[in-house]
Scaffold this motif. Structure first.
Motif, PDB file in Angstrom:
ATOM      1  N   CYS A  16       0.842  -1.191   0.000  1.00 11.61           N
ATOM      2  CA  CYS A  16       0.000   0.000   0.000  1.00 11.61           C
ATOM      3  C   CYS A  16       0.885   1.251   0.000  1.00 11.61           C
ATOM      4  O   CYS A  16       2.004   1.221   0.519  1.00 11.61           O
ATOM      5  CB  CYS A  16      -0.867   0.033   1.246  1.00 11.61           C
ATOM      6  N   THR A  36      -3.171   1.359   5.812  1.00 10.83           N
ATOM      7  CA  THR A  36      -4.440   0.835   5.312  1.00 10.83           C
ATOM      8  C   THR A  36      -5.302   0.281   6.437  1.00 10.83           C
ATOM      9  O   THR A  36      -6.462   0.658   6.599  1.00 10.83           O
ATOM     10  CB  THR A  36      -4.163  -0.267   4.272  1.00 10.83           C
ATOM     11  N   ASN A  37      -4.714  -0.595   7.243  1.00 12.23           N
ATOM     12  CA  ASN A  37      -5.511  -1.211   8.301  1.00 12.23           C
ATOM     13  C   ASN A  37      -5.626  -0.336   9.544  1.00 12.23           C
ATOM     14  O   ASN A  37      -6.554  -0.518  10.335  1.00 12.23           O
ATOM     15  CB  ASN A  37      -4.943  -2.578   8.663  1.00 12.23           C
TER      16      ASN A  37
END
Ligand SMILES: Cc1ncc(C[n+]2csc(CCOP(=O)(O)OP(=O)(O)O)c2C)c(N)n1
Ligand code: SF4
Ligand code: SF4
Lengths: 261, 79
Positions: A28, A224-225
């Motif tokens: 990412c 992202t997470n």
């Protein structure tokens, strides 16, 4: 790139290391797995050991590391990289053998393998990327998830009453007599990135001298997470992770302390 | 006068994460909103004079997308 350099006018300050393949990664945007890759590649270039290094990739977002590093690589089942690296190193003792593992991989399913590789004092380097969650599978809680940290499997925050305390893997491995060099670094700013690179270099020098097991833990972001921008993630790492995961040298064998880089 | 430098960003690799934007001590890097890379990102680029070729952007770039140049001492001496 197309521009050529006129040595009369300009000098090259930095270019992409040869030990990285010239291709885009699947990581990412902003993911510091890429920084860790780059540092390892730079050290291998600087030591001139690209033809003598064998990497062992793990399971996690870095499962495709073998596509990105420009040297020999194998890929181990989840958590088993230190066991596979043990075999590779024992069969080919003149090679530099490294593992590259996430926190779900190394500190959860693979805890036994890394502990025993360290206890045996295997002459390998373990590079451990701690991003406080399982990145690849959707940001579930990892052994390294902080108390109160929200993840996709701890939506109300990690509750230490039922889910226990985070594991400080570097401190744990440092208790083992077979471990020679165990440190924690962070990838959240240029100064700390440089210190991480120095630790990676030291780990390779430990292996070059046959001094045994080394592990460099690197605190890393998972924008992202974590649900943040990359820049916000760096700040979160510094403010939340660094106080819990001290940046320190936890085990430095006297022979390692003499290595000058 | 600080030395003059420049960067080249490999647009096949850059993902517009802005880590270099945040790290640049001279604040001369920004995403180029008028351009889009083959992967669909706005790439980082120099937005004004003032790059010293310090290389800090390259230290933080996760994609190893940045090449950094600095003028030679000879050029500086002739200024
Ligand atoms: C034996 C086995 N169990 C579970 C999985 C599912 N799985 C894939 S990646 C992963 C966790 C990866 O997390 P981490 O090691 O922290 O790496 P990251 O993706 O965060 O870099 C899990 C549980 C699997 N691939 N194999
Ligand atoms: S999910 Fe997280 S660890 Fe995986 S590539 Fe994306 S940012 Fe990196
Ligand atoms: S750090 Fe690298 S990938 Fe991120 S915006 Fe800058 S050049 Fe692009």
């Amino acid at each position: 790139m197309t521009t050529t350099l006129d040595p009369e006018l300009e000098q090259l300050v930095y270019e992409r290391p040869d030990s990285l393949v010239d291709c885009a990664t699947h990581y990412c945007p902003g993911c510091t797995h890429g920084v860790a890759h780059r540092l390892i590649a730079e050290v291998i270039d600087e030591m001139g050991i690209r033809e003598k290094t064998i990497g062992v990739a793990s399971v996690g977002c870095s499962v495709f590391a073998y596509n990105y590093f420009n040297f020999d690589f194998v890929q181990a089942p989840h958590g088993r990289a230190p066991a596979m690296a043990t075999g590779v190193k024992r069969v080919l003792p003149d090679r530099f053998v490294i593992t590259y593992q996430g926190d779900g991989d190394m500190a959860s399913i693979g805890m036994a393998e890394v502990v025993h590789a360290a206890a045996r004092g295997e002459n390998i380097c373990v590079f451990f990327i701690n991003n406080a969650n399982y990145g690849m599978t959707g940001g579930q809680m990892a052994p390294t998830t902080l108390p109160g940290q929200k993840t996709s499997s701890s939506p109300s925050g990690r509750d230490i009453e039922t889910q226990g305390y985070p594991i400080r893997a570097a401190e744990l491995l440092a208790t083992l007599d077979g471990a020679s060099y165990v440190v924690r670094r962070s990838l959240h700013d240029p100064k700390n990135i440089r210190l991480a690179k120095k630790a990676i270099r030291t780990a390779f020098e430990v292996q070059a001298r046959g001094l045994g097991f080394s592990m460099v833990e690197m605190l890393s972001i998972c924008p992202t997470n974590w649900g943040m921008t990359p820049l916000q993630s760096l700040q979160w790492l510094e403010e939340k992770m660094v106080p819990y995961y001290a940046l320190n040298d936890f085990k430095v064998h006297p022979a390692v302390a003499e290595i000058r880089i | 006068m600080p030395p003059k430098g420049r960067i080249e960003v490999n647009e096949l690799l850059c993902k517009g994460c802005e880590l270099c934007v945040g790290a640049c001590p001279q604040k001369v890097i920004a995403l180029d909103m008028d351009r889009i890379t083959p992967k669909g990102y706005h790439p980082a680029s120099l937005i004004s004079d003032g790059c010293t070729g310090c290389g800090i952007c390259a230290v933080v770039c996760p994609e190893a997308a940045i090449t950094v140049f600095r003028e030679t001492i000879k050029v500086r001496a002739n200024q």
